[in-house]
Scaffold this motif. Structure first.
Motif, PDB file in Angstrom:
ATOM      1  N   HIS A 111       0.868  -1.179   0.000  1.00 48.35           N
ATOM      2  CA  HIS A 111       0.000   0.000   0.000  1.00 48.35           C
ATOM      3  C   HIS A 111       0.896   1.218   0.000  1.00 48.35           C
ATOM      4  CE1 HIS A 111      -2.832  -2.895   1.827  1.00 48.35           C
ATOM      5  NE2 HIS A 111      -3.741  -2.185   1.218  1.00 48.35           N
ATOM      6  N   ARG A 117      -7.871   2.014  -1.274  1.00 46.78           N
ATOM      7  CA  ARG A 117      -7.206   0.740  -0.990  1.00 46.78           C
ATOM      8  C   ARG A 117      -8.203  -0.391  -1.131  1.00 46.78           C
ATOM      9  NH1 ARG A 117      -3.285   2.129   4.130  1.00 46.78           N
ATOM     10  NH2 ARG A 117      -2.257   3.823   3.089  1.00 46.78           N
ATOM     11  N   GLY A 122      -3.074  -2.026  -2.369  1.00 49.24           N
ATOM     12  CA  GLY A 122      -3.440  -0.697  -2.811  1.00 49.24           C
ATOM     13  C   GLY A 122      -3.710  -0.715  -4.301  1.00 49.24           C
TER      14      GLY A 122
END
Length: 147
Positions: A111, A117, A122
């Motif tokens: 991420h 997300r 992500g």
């Protein structure tokens, strides 16, 4: 082996840099390609500044500032590296640098700093997994197993 390492200033992107540096210190002959992608100037910025060169300089300076801790980490470990600051769509630009630099793999955080997300990765991480023509290694947050 050249490794593309996206650096967005997040702790997780720095963990990815640290992981790649550890691989090099452990004996993997590698060069890191540390890359930061800046967002294009907004309409407001274009209208108020009227100077595309000045906007490009600001973006480059911001990107270099974001890359500085990653560069310092690579230098401290004597790991060969290059730096790139590019502007545009994050995934498209990462793929462009990947190809231009001839990288054989990507090491990145799962991420980044983005607000969107998915449950596991992500949006940039997910897109890189799907679109990169090379292996992608994800570095998880320290507390990833605490869930």
């Amino acid at each position: 082996m050249k490794l593309l390492i996206p650096v967005d200033g997040s702790d997780l992107s720095m963990r990815a840099v640290a992981h790649a540096v550890q691989l090099a210190v452990a004996g993997l002959r590698t060069e890191l390609v540390l890359v930061n992608v800046q967002e294009p100037a907004s309409v407001y910025e274009l209208v108020t500044l009227h100077d595309a060169d000045a906007l490009a300089q600001v973006a480059d300076a911001a990107g270099r500032d974001t890359l500085a801790p990653a560069v310092k980490l690579a230098q401290a470990a004597h790991v060969p590296h290059t730096e790139a600051v590019v502007t545009g769509d994050v995934v498209a630009m990462l793929l462009e640098v990947l190809e231009a630099e001839g990288c054989q793999a990507v090491v990145m955080g799962s991420h980044g700093k983005g607000r969107v997300r998915s449950a596991w990765l992500g949006s940039v991480s997910q897109a890189m997994l799907e679109r990169a023509p090379v292996p992608v290694t994800f570095v998880k947050p320290v507390d990833a197993d605490a869930d």
